[in-house]
Design a protein around this motif. Structure first.
Motif, PDB file in Angstrom:
ATOM      1  N   ALA A   1       0.820  -1.208   0.000  1.00 62.38           N
ATOM      2  CA  ALA A   1       0.000   0.000   0.000  1.00 62.38           C
ATOM      3  C   ALA A   1       0.854   1.260   0.000  1.00 62.38           C
ATOM      4  N   ASP A   2       1.915   1.277   0.782  1.00 57.66           N
ATOM      5  CA  ASP A   2       2.778   2.459   0.813  1.00 57.66           C
ATOM      6  C   ASP A   2       3.436   2.685  -0.539  1.00 57.66           C
ATOM      7  N   GLU A   3       3.841   1.597  -1.188  1.00 52.42           N
ATOM      8  CA  GLU A   3       4.434   1.705  -2.523  1.00 52.42           C
ATOM      9  C   GLU A   3       3.423   2.269  -3.519  1.00 52.42           C
ATOM     10  N   ALA A   4       2.171   1.817  -3.407  1.00 57.43           N
ATOM     11  CA  ALA A   4       1.123   2.312  -4.304  1.00 57.43           C
ATOM     12  C   ALA A   4       0.919   3.809  -4.120  1.00 57.43           C
ATOM     13  N   ARG A   5       0.812   4.254  -2.867  1.00 58.68           N
ATOM     14  CA  ARG A   5       0.616   5.683  -2.602  1.00 58.68           C
ATOM     15  C   ARG A   5       1.778   6.513  -3.154  1.00 58.68           C
ATOM     16  N   SER A   6       2.988   6.036  -2.905  1.00 61.44           N
ATOM     17  CA  SER A   6       4.170   6.770  -3.361  1.00 61.44           C
ATOM     18  C   SER A   6       4.216   6.835  -4.886  1.00 61.44           C
ATOM     19  N   ALA A   7       3.928   5.718  -5.538  1.00 60.31           N
ATOM     20  CA  ALA A   7       3.984   5.685  -6.997  1.00 60.31           C
ATOM     21  C   ALA A   7       2.910   6.581  -7.609  1.00 60.31           C
ATOM     22  N   PHE A   8       1.706   6.544  -7.057  1.00 51.98           N
ATOM     23  CA  PHE A   8       0.650   7.418  -7.569  1.00 51.98           C
ATOM     24  C   PHE A   8       1.001   8.882  -7.351  1.00 51.98           C
ATOM     25  N   GLY A   9       1.667   9.173  -6.237  1.00 53.81           N
ATOM     26  CA  GLY A   9       2.107  10.548  -5.992  1.00 53.81           C
ATOM     27  C   GLY A   9       3.126  10.998  -7.033  1.00 53.81           C
ATOM     28  N   ARG A  10       4.076  10.113  -7.379  1.00 51.16           N
ATOM     29  CA  ARG A  10       5.047  10.445  -8.422  1.00 51.16           C
ATOM     30  C   ARG A  10       4.344  10.661  -9.760  1.00 51.16           C
ATOM     31  N   ALA A  11       3.389   9.785 -10.046  1.00 52.17           N
ATOM     32  CA  ALA A  11       2.661   9.906 -11.312  1.00 52.17           C
ATOM     33  C   ALA A  11       1.928  11.239 -11.390  1.00 52.17           C
ATOM     34  N   ALA A  12       1.318  11.648 -10.284  1.00 48.42           N
ATOM     35  CA  ALA A  12       0.573  12.913 -10.272  1.00 48.42           C
ATOM     36  C   ALA A  12       1.494  14.105 -10.516  1.00 48.42           C
ATOM     37  N   ALA A  13       2.741  13.995 -10.065  1.00 46.48           N
ATOM     38  CA  ALA A  13       3.693  15.089 -10.268  1.00 46.48           C
ATOM     39  C   ALA A  13       4.208  15.144 -11.705  1.00 46.48           C
ATOM     40  N   LEU A  14       4.147  14.004 -12.407  1.00 51.05           N
ATOM     41  CA  LEU A  14       4.729  13.927 -13.742  1.00 51.05           C
ATOM     42  C   LEU A  14       3.706  14.048 -14.872  1.00 51.05           C
ATOM     43  N   ILE A  15       2.478  13.601 -14.621  1.00 49.54           N
ATOM     44  CA  ILE A  15       1.447  13.624 -15.653  1.00 49.54           C
ATOM     45  C   ILE A  15       0.714  14.960 -15.587  1.00 49.54           C
ATOM     46  N   ALA A  16       0.653  15.649 -16.706  1.00 51.93           N
ATOM     47  CA  ALA A  16       0.008  16.962 -16.743  1.00 51.93           C
ATOM     48  C   ALA A  16      -1.461  16.861 -16.344  1.00 51.93           C
ATOM     49  N   PRO A  17      -1.970  17.848 -15.601  1.00 52.38           N
ATOM     50  CA  PRO A  17      -3.372  17.799 -15.163  1.00 52.38           C
ATOM     51  C   PRO A  17      -4.356  17.619 -16.312  1.00 52.38           C
ATOM     52  N   ALA A  18      -4.023  18.131 -17.492  1.00 52.09           N
ATOM     53  CA  ALA A  18      -4.908  17.998 -18.641  1.00 52.09           C
ATOM     54  C   ALA A  18      -4.486  16.861 -19.574  1.00 52.09           C
ATOM     55  N   GLY A  19      -3.484  16.077 -19.150  1.00 50.47           N
ATOM     56  CA  GLY A  19      -2.995  14.994 -19.996  1.00 50.47           C
ATOM     57  C   GLY A  19      -4.005  13.858 -20.111  1.00 50.47           C
ATOM     58  N   ARG A  20      -3.880  13.085 -21.203  1.00 46.11           N
ATOM     59  CA  ARG A  20      -4.820  11.986 -21.439  1.00 46.11           C
ATOM     60  C   ARG A  20      -4.714  10.905 -20.375  1.00 46.11           C
ATOM     61  N   ARG A  21      -3.545  10.731 -19.786  1.00 42.65           N
ATOM     62  CA  ARG A  21      -3.364   9.668 -18.792  1.00 42.65           C
ATOM     63  C   ARG A  21      -3.885  10.063 -17.409  1.00 42.65           C
ATOM     64  N   ARG A  22      -4.247  11.338 -17.251  1.00 38.99           N
ATOM     65  CA  ARG A  22      -4.625  11.810 -15.923  1.00 38.99           C
ATOM     66  C   ARG A  22      -5.917  11.153 -15.431  1.00 38.99           C
ATOM     67  N   ALA A  23      -6.860  10.906 -16.324  1.00 43.93           N
ATOM     68  CA  ALA A  23      -8.120  10.304 -15.908  1.00 43.93           C
ATOM     69  C   ALA A  23      -7.893   8.910 -15.338  1.00 43.93           C
ATOM     70  N   LEU A  24      -7.041   8.133 -15.985  1.00 43.69           N
ATOM     71  CA  LEU A  24      -6.745   6.793 -15.477  1.00 43.69           C
ATOM     72  C   LEU A  24      -6.085   6.870 -14.104  1.00 43.69           C
TER      73      LEU A  24
END
Length: 262
Positions: A110-133
């Motif tokens: 679970a901690d790994e999941a939270r950390s990875a999603f946090g990294r993804a949120a910092a890297l994927i643009a808010p309006a990017g196509r991958r943001r919805a997923l």
């Protein structure tokens, strides 16, 4: 058991790309290994490596097996990611695989999941196509690991809006389903029935066979007899035919088909 989603690229047979059409047809019938094999020649590219990882992770979600192969594919995708978008997508896949491992009791990540999603949120643009997923998967973590339904609902709504904006129809089937699940949890039967109906409609129209049985079973929970039994019977028939998702077998009393002799 919560049903989960894979993304968007190459998700339907309407992409016009023969390779993606073939991958979709195999994937939608639960032939993930064969679909991943088609992508082997493209595994040296960020897009190919990420899609192959997503397929193998989806296999884990539906079969509760294949974790080591999915982890290996993920490490390969991370190693060749170059742009922020690619690194963010790989982090999103790591978060999802870690979430699924936690959900199914394979290993608490679970901690790994939270950390990875946090990294993804910092890297994927808010309006990017991958943001919805990403928003959708963060909703899954909030709902099923953190037991935070309000945070989950907000994330699912953002994902729903993003999927609509991007035309990601398959992802919409998941956001409808999970928003409906939260509505059912709150006793909003009509809202839940509407969401489950929309999810089922989309999956049937796309030919997403592996996701149809869970959609039927979910809708059955909102219907009265004899409709409820009819929906569960059809869900059980599909599970017997495909052998997945394994976590739905006990709920429906369905038995997977025997393994082939060769």
């Amino acid at each position: 058991m919560a049903h989960t989603a894979m993304s968007g690229s190459g998700t339907t047979a309407d992409d016009g790309d023969p390779l993606q059409t073939a991958v979709w047809r195999l994937r939608s019938r639960g032939c993930w290994t064969d679909a991943a094999a088609l992508l082997e020649p493209h595994a040296g590219t960020p897009a190919g490596a990420l899609q192959r990882t997503a397929l193998l992770t989806e296999r884990c979600v539906y079969t509760e097996s294949g974790w080591a192969e999915a982890d290996e594919a993920l490490r390969g995708a991370e190693a060749i990611a170059r742009s922020d978008e690619d690194r963010g997508a790989a982090a999103c896949e790591r978060g999802y695989l870690a979430y699924a491992s936690t959900l199914f009791g394979v290993r608490d990540r679970a901690d790994e999941a939270r950390s990875a999603f946090g990294r993804a949120a910092a890297l994927i643009a808010p309006a990017g196509r991958r943001r919805a997923l990403l928003d959708f998967r963060r909703g899954l973590l909030a709902e099923n690991v953190a037991d935070a339904p309000q945070a989950a609902r907000a994330a699912y709504r953002r994902a729903h809006e993003g999927a609509e904006a991007n035309g990601d129809i398959l992802l919409l089937s998941f956001t409808w389903r999970h928003l409906a699940g939260l509505a059912l949890r709150d006793g909003e039967l009509a809202e839940a029935r509407h969401g489950f109906t929309e999810s089922l409609r989309i999956r049937e129209e796309l030919g997403y066979l592996i996701g149809t049985a869970p959609a039927l079973a979910a809708l059955a929970d909102t219907e009265e007899e004899p409709a409820s039994t009819r929906l569960r019977t059809e869900a059980a028939r599909l599970v017997r035919l495909l052998g997945v998702p394994t976590w739905l077998v006990n709920h429906l009393g369905a038995v997977p088909p025997p393994a082939p002799a060769t």
